[in-house]
Design an enzyme around this catalytic site. Sequence first.
Site, PDB file in Angstrom:
ATOM      1  N   ARG A   1     -34.858  10.538 -40.498  1.00  0.00           N
ATOM      2  CA  ARG A   1     -33.603  10.514 -39.771  1.00  0.00           C
ATOM      3  C   ARG A   1     -32.440  10.543 -40.752  1.00  0.00           C
ATOM      4  O   ARG A   1     -32.537   9.964 -41.832  1.00  0.00           O
ATOM      5  CB  ARG A   1     -33.507   9.174 -39.041  1.00  0.00           C
ATOM      6  CG  ARG A   1     -33.310   9.292 -37.613  1.00  0.00           C
ATOM      7  CD  ARG A   1     -33.725   8.041 -36.896  1.00  0.00           C
ATOM      8  NE  ARG A   1     -34.682   8.441 -35.903  1.00  0.00           N
ATOM      9  CZ  ARG A   1     -34.348   9.085 -34.801  1.00  0.00           C
ATOM     10  NH1 ARG A   1     -33.095   9.323 -34.507  1.00  0.00           N
ATOM     11  NH2 ARG A   1     -35.264   9.473 -33.965  1.00  0.00           N
TER      12      ARG A   1
ATOM     13  N   HIS B   1     -37.522  11.998 -52.803  1.00  0.00           N
ATOM     14  CA  HIS B   1     -37.609  13.396 -52.370  1.00  0.00           C
ATOM     15  C   HIS B   1     -38.686  14.101 -53.194  1.00  0.00           C
ATOM     16  O   HIS B   1     -38.684  14.010 -54.427  1.00  0.00           O
ATOM     17  CB  HIS B   1     -36.254  14.087 -52.553  1.00  0.00           C
ATOM     18  CG  HIS B   1     -36.261  15.470 -51.981  1.00  0.00           C
ATOM     19  ND1 HIS B   1     -36.221  15.698 -50.629  1.00  0.00           N
ATOM     20  CD2 HIS B   1     -36.348  16.684 -52.565  1.00  0.00           C
ATOM     21  CE1 HIS B   1     -36.270  16.999 -50.410  1.00  0.00           C
ATOM     22  NE2 HIS B   1     -36.349  17.626 -51.570  1.00  0.00           N
TER      23      HIS B   1
ATOM     24  N   ASN C   1     -45.967   5.749 -49.470  1.00  0.00           N
ATOM     25  CA  ASN C   1     -44.990   5.145 -50.388  1.00  0.00           C
ATOM     26  C   ASN C   1     -44.740   3.684 -50.039  1.00  0.00           C
ATOM     27  O   ASN C   1     -44.574   2.848 -50.929  1.00  0.00           O
ATOM     28  CB  ASN C   1     -43.678   5.945 -50.377  1.00  0.00           C
ATOM     29  CG  ASN C   1     -43.799   7.203 -51.208  1.00  0.00           C
ATOM     30  OD1 ASN C   1     -43.816   7.156 -52.426  1.00  0.00           O
ATOM     31  ND2 ASN C   1     -43.955   8.338 -50.541  1.00  0.00           N
TER      32      ASN C   1
HETATM   33  C1  GRF Z   1     -42.865  11.740 -49.161  1.00  0.00           C
HETATM   34  O1  GRF Z   1     -43.339  12.950 -49.693  1.00  0.00           O
HETATM   35  C2  GRF Z   1     -41.411  11.567 -49.457  1.00  0.00           C
HETATM   36  O2  GRF Z   1     -40.999  12.148 -50.650  1.00  0.00           O
HETATM   37  C3  GRF Z   1     -40.748  12.266 -48.292  1.00  0.00           C
HETATM   38  O3  GRF Z   1     -41.580  11.981 -47.188  1.00  0.00           O
HETATM   39  C4  GRF Z   1     -42.906  11.744 -47.636  1.00  0.00           C
HETATM   40  C5  GRF Z   1     -43.337  10.429 -47.071  1.00  0.00           C
HETATM   41  O4  GRF Z   1     -44.681  10.159 -47.325  1.00  0.00           O
HETATM   42  N1  GRF Z   1     -39.383  11.816 -48.149  1.00  0.00           N
HETATM   43  P1  GRF Z   1     -45.298   8.743 -46.943  1.00  0.00           P
HETATM   44  O5  GRF Z   1     -44.982   8.494 -45.473  1.00  0.00           O
HETATM   45  O6  GRF Z   1     -44.676   7.707 -47.820  1.00  0.00           O
HETATM   46  O7  GRF Z   1     -46.775   8.874 -47.171  1.00  0.00           O
END
Ligand code: GRF
Length: 201
Positions: free
Chosen positions: A91, A109, A14
């Site tokens: 966290r 999420h 992300n």
């Molecule tokens: C994602 O699925 C997000 O929704 C959750 O943790 C994951 C993080 O993935 N909170 P990345 O580290 O961004 O690949």
Amino acid sequence: MKNIAILASGNGSNFAAIAQAIKTGRIYANLKILITDKETAYVHIRAKKHKITNLYINPNNYTTREDFDKEIVKVLKKEKIDLVILAGYMRILSPYFIRQFKNRIVNIHPAILPSFKGMHAIKDAFNYGVKITGVTIHYVDEKIDHGPIILQESLKINDKITLPELEKKVHKLEHKLYPQAIKLILNNKLRINKRKVIPAS
Ligand code: GRF
């Protein structure tokens, strides 16, 4: 131009999607810093690739969650951060942190909240046998996976899909939806009315 910071603990896909959206002009913002609580997180490598300042803060050096968060808040204030983006940050934020950046912290999420809160949302939804799951982007408040919902998008779970395939689909949707939500916020397109996030008039 608004200043943003990303907090992450893991893979950072992300993070990369947001950094890319800025690079290509889909989001107009200055991604000033990545902060992590995990020294070996892969997201560090992604930050280097995108030439974003990245800072590891070791939680073990602080006696309480609030002390640790105070250090992060200090950095965020020094960098004049307008919006704090949690992207796989493993966290729970202290009430202190949330107060300092009230309505200026967002989270992603991988399920349709309020269903499947917690750390294993994709797997939980898959095992539960729901026919629809999806992604939620929400403001962060003092309860876990709870704040006002900014965007949600669903996807169907067909009978044949495997868990790894579903994970892939959810992540793909995340990478589309998170930049969209960030853009709306940075362009002042949203207003919060109690639990509801509505278009700013
Ligand atoms: C994602 O699925 C997000 O929704 C959750 O943790 C994951 C993080 O993935 N909170 P990345 O580290 O961004 O690949």
